[in-house]
Design an enzyme around this catalytic site. Structure first.
Site, PDB file in Angstrom:
ATOM      1  N   ILE A  95      24.897  58.097  43.261  1.00  0.00           N
ATOM      2  CA  ILE A  95      25.840  58.983  42.560  1.00  0.00           C
ATOM      3  C   ILE A  95      25.265  59.404  41.203  1.00  0.00           C
ATOM      4  CG2 ILE A  95      28.204  59.212  41.671  1.00  0.00           C
ATOM      5  CD1 ILE A  95      28.053  58.842  44.741  1.00  0.00           C
ATOM      6  N   ILE A  96      24.650  58.461  40.513  1.00  0.00           N
ATOM      7  CA  ILE A  96      24.074  58.766  39.191  1.00  0.00           C
ATOM      8  C   ILE A  96      22.566  58.482  39.225  1.00  0.00           C
ATOM      9  CG2 ILE A  96      26.225  58.246  37.963  1.00  0.00           C
ATOM     10  CD1 ILE A  96      24.903  55.566  37.056  1.00  0.00           C
ATOM     11  N   GLU A 100      19.256  52.059  40.168  1.00  0.00           N
ATOM     12  CA  GLU A 100      18.837  52.101  41.578  1.00  0.00           C
ATOM     13  C   GLU A 100      17.935  53.316  41.816  1.00  0.00           C
ATOM     14  OE1 GLU A 100      19.842  50.106  44.241  1.00  0.00           O
ATOM     15  OE2 GLU A 100      20.875  48.759  42.865  1.00  0.00           O
ATOM     16  N   HIS A 156      31.167  53.077  40.087  1.00  0.00           N
ATOM     17  CA  HIS A 156      30.559  51.753  40.024  1.00  0.00           C
ATOM     18  C   HIS A 156      30.313  51.343  38.587  1.00  0.00           C
ATOM     19  CE1 HIS A 156      27.778  48.414  40.426  1.00  0.00           C
ATOM     20  NE2 HIS A 156      28.366  48.227  41.597  1.00  0.00           N
ATOM     21  N   GLU A 187      31.913  48.215  36.851  1.00  0.00           N
ATOM     22  CA  GLU A 187      30.875  47.423  36.183  1.00  0.00           C
ATOM     23  C   GLU A 187      30.212  48.178  35.037  1.00  0.00           C
ATOM     24  OE1 GLU A 187      28.057  45.660  38.923  1.00  0.00           O
ATOM     25  OE2 GLU A 187      29.625  45.242  40.386  1.00  0.00           O
ATOM     26  N   LEU A 214      29.724  56.420  47.283  1.00  0.00           N
ATOM     27  CA  LEU A 214      29.325  57.004  48.569  1.00  0.00           C
ATOM     28  C   LEU A 214      30.122  56.405  49.717  1.00  0.00           C
ATOM     29  CD1 LEU A 214      27.168  58.926  49.891  1.00  0.00           C
ATOM     30  CD2 LEU A 214      25.856  56.833  50.331  1.00  0.00           C
ATOM     31  N   VAL A 215      30.317  55.081  49.668  1.00  0.00           N
ATOM     32  CA  VAL A 215      30.999  54.378  50.753  1.00  0.00           C
ATOM     33  C   VAL A 215      32.292  53.751  50.229  1.00  0.00           C
ATOM     34  CG1 VAL A 215      28.769  53.837  51.814  1.00  0.00           C
ATOM     35  CG2 VAL A 215      29.861  52.139  50.340  1.00  0.00           C
ATOM     36  N   HIS A 219      33.456  47.137  46.933  1.00  0.00           N
ATOM     37  CA  HIS A 219      34.184  47.424  45.687  1.00  0.00           C
ATOM     38  C   HIS A 219      35.489  48.168  45.970  1.00  0.00           C
ATOM     39  CE1 HIS A 219      31.402  45.857  42.812  1.00  0.00           C
ATOM     40  NE2 HIS A 219      30.404  46.614  43.209  1.00  0.00           N
TER      41      HIS A 219
HETATM   42 CO    CO Z   1      28.573  46.273  42.372  1.00  0.00          CO
END
Ligand code: CO
Length: 276
Positions: A95-96, A100, A156, A187, A214-215, A219
């Site tokens: 997403i950002i 990752e 997230h 987070e 995305l999913v 969370h």
């Molecule tokens: Co997490």
């Protein structure tokens, strides 16, 4: 570090590597990651589509529990190199452009010179236009808000500087006229208490919750929608709000899938030297 083409490299072999964090929740995975990969395959019929997950923990769970094998980005690139692919485009579904994403870029740098053509797409929230489109897409897929109702998205969040994307998206909703749409993170910043403090003067009765992910995985199902004592649903209800979670991962939305294809188009254009 790979510095030369593989001896088997064949000019007609071309692949798109779709990289996501991954999820161990099979049902949402089919509706989001699989569906986005399928959409990409439809848009680029001449390419082989490969998958990698960045979460080693999820890869391990899938292997041990389900016997399902998924590569890391490094493993996937190594295979493409050794199998003789010469043209590779990596499209992350993050997403950002956060940690990752940047970890993926580092791996890509190791393999870049192993292919005659190589390019990496950006995460979903990259340009100002991406932010506007994501806002409009959410407005299509969320309930229309009556007076006294709000929509709160759970992102997230990250310790990476790209966390600024979340308050920027919140700002974009308001700037587009959606005053009752708010963005928080599990987070990162802002967290739920900070968003609740900003929502308090509005005296909402009801708050819809949707994942800005995305999913609709761990969370979304546990931290957002469950009856656990520290879920967002529980914490909002404790403040007197009616809370209604909507468990739709962004990857289920066809317009989000198309936005990833647009980012892939942009990566292809860089590959072809159009922007050079
Ligand atoms: Co997490």
């Amino acid at each position: 570090m790979i510095t030369t083409l593989h001896p088997n490299a064949a000019p007609e072999m071309q692949a798109i590597l779709v990289v996501s964090f991954g999820t161990s929740y099979a049902e949402t995975r089919a509706k989001t990651i699989d569906a986005t990969e399928t959409r990409i395959a439809e848009a680029y019929p001449g390419y082989d589509i490969r998958r990698a997950f960045t979460s080693k923990m999820i890869i391990k769970v899938l292997r041990d529990r389900d016997g399902m094998m998924v590569d890391t980005p490094e493993e996937a690139l190594k295979k493409l190199y050794e199998e003789g692919y010469s043209k590779v485009i990596v499209q992350p579904l993050h997403i950002i452009n956060g940690s990752e994403y940047h970890d993926t870029l580092v791996v890509c740098e190791k393999y870049r010179r192993g292919f005659s053509q190589f390019s990496v797409g950006t995460a979903l929230l990259n340009s100002t236009e991406d932010y506007r489109q994501v806002c409009e897409i959410f407005m299509k897929h969320s309930p229309s808000l009556n007076p006294g109702e709000a929509l709160l998205l759970m992102g997230h969040g990250s310790v990476h500087s790209a966390n600024a994307a979340y308050p920027a998206l919140d700002y974009t909703f308001k700037q587009l006229g959606y005053a009752d749409v708010h963005v928080g993170t599990v987070e990162g910043y802002p967290e739920l208490p900070e968003v609740m403090a900003l929502m308090a003067p509005k005296q909402y009765r009801k708050i819809y919750l949707m994942p800005l992910m995305l999913v609709a995985g761990d969370h979304a199902q546990n931290d957002m929608a469950s009856d656990e004592e520290d879920s967002w649903k529980t914490l909002l209800e404790a403040e007197g709000y009616a809370a209604e979670p909507i468990l739709i991962g962004m990857g289920e939305m066809p317009e989000i899938q198309d936005l990833y294809v647009t980012h892939l188009d942009q990566a292809m254009a860089r590959l072809a030297g159009v922007n050079d």
